[in-house]
Design a protein around this motif. Structure first.
Motif: not given
Length: 297
Positions: A128-141, A204-209
């Protein structure tokens, strides 16, 4: 006279039509990206973060705390709180960002409402922690990439920067951590610590996007052989070079300064070219967040 006037009006209408068409198409694309980003963000919040009994930073973090404490809808509280913050701090956004933010706030809340029953709790909460962070990062990005914001702590950070002279990034981190730590009132310490890791993943994911799959580097070179270096960069690396005129303060000598923007994966080649042709060259490498212009990097 009349013919000339008519010709000017027709010319103006053609230019106006062309501008509106391009503007409308780009705006539609941006609205679609915001919608997709809002949906992915909502899945990250509801499916993984709330599903794993985790918290979050920013306004959505406050909404999650209120949901745990009183059962209030995250969609509704997110809409109300963000709308209030936007009304107070709209002047801290550019006009373009404000218009898109006005669209992104209700869209995000709509997606939170649409996905509020999509909660999944895995046996291992780290999923939950990893995929929650990933999805939130992608969305905000995706939302940030088109020039919109999610309001909330972003605006509060800019207000703190203006009136308290606090760095925006530090202010944003402070507000997010404050919200996450407030989660201790409704969730265990372990889940709060996992939430902080999820925030890091999201960042990190948001920065990447936002920055793209191939971030750019700007390189400033002060060399005694500027023409030779410029020739090799153009020929070997196939990149354009801008030569600027400078002067050393201590020596008062005139020097040419080379400025180059390259892909990150070309940096090693550039360093080898510089070392091969002028080992005494002074080189500064800068991170580049965005590149605009009629050329391909």
């Amino acid at each position: 006279m009349e013919a000339n006037k008519k010709e000017k009006i027709e010319s103006f209408n053609k230019r106006k039509l062309s501008f509106n068409k391009n503007w409308t198409v780009q705006t539609l694309i941006n609205a679609i990206v915001i919608t997709i980003g809002s949906f992915i963000f909502a899945v990250g919040v509801n499916t993984f973060m709330i599903g794993g009994n985790l918290a979050e930073g920013g306004v959505i973090g406050i909404s999650i705390i209120l949901f745990y404490a009183f059962g209030w809808s995250t969609a509704l509280t997110n809409l109300i709180i963000n709308s209030i913050i936007l009304a107070i701090g709209f002047k801290f956004l550019s006009r373009r960002a404000m218009y898109y933010t006005i669209f992104s706030i209700p869209m995000t809340s709509l997606m939170l409402w649409f996905t509020e029953t999509w909660q999944m709790q895995f046996e291992n909460v780290i999923v939950n922690m990893i995929f929650g962070g990933m999805f939130i990062g992608i969305g905000i990005g995706l939302i940030f990439r088109v020039g919109a914001t999610t309001a909330g702590t972003t605006i509060l950070a800019r207000i703190a920067n203006k009136y308290l002279d606090v760095n925006v990034s530090y202010a944003l981190l402070f507000f997010d951590l404050l919200v996450v730590l407030s989660g201790l009132t409704v969730i265990p310490l372990e889940r709060v610590l996992l939430t902080i890791i999820a925030l890091y993943v999201a960042t990190k994911v948001m920065d990447f996007i936002v920055e793209g799959m191939n971030p750019k580097k700007a390189v400033t070179i002060i060399s005694n052989k500027p023409e030779l270096l410029a020739e090799h960069v153009t020929k070997d690396i196939k990149r354009g070079v801008t030569i600027m005129h400078g002067r050393g303060y201590y020596t008062q000598e005139n020097k040419d300064v080379l400025y180059i923007v390259i892909n990150k994966n070309q940096l090693g080649r550039l360093k080898r070219v510089i070392k091969k042709n002028d080992e005494s060259a002074f080189v500064v490498v800068h991170d580049v967040n965005d590149v605009l212009g009629n050329f391909i990097i």
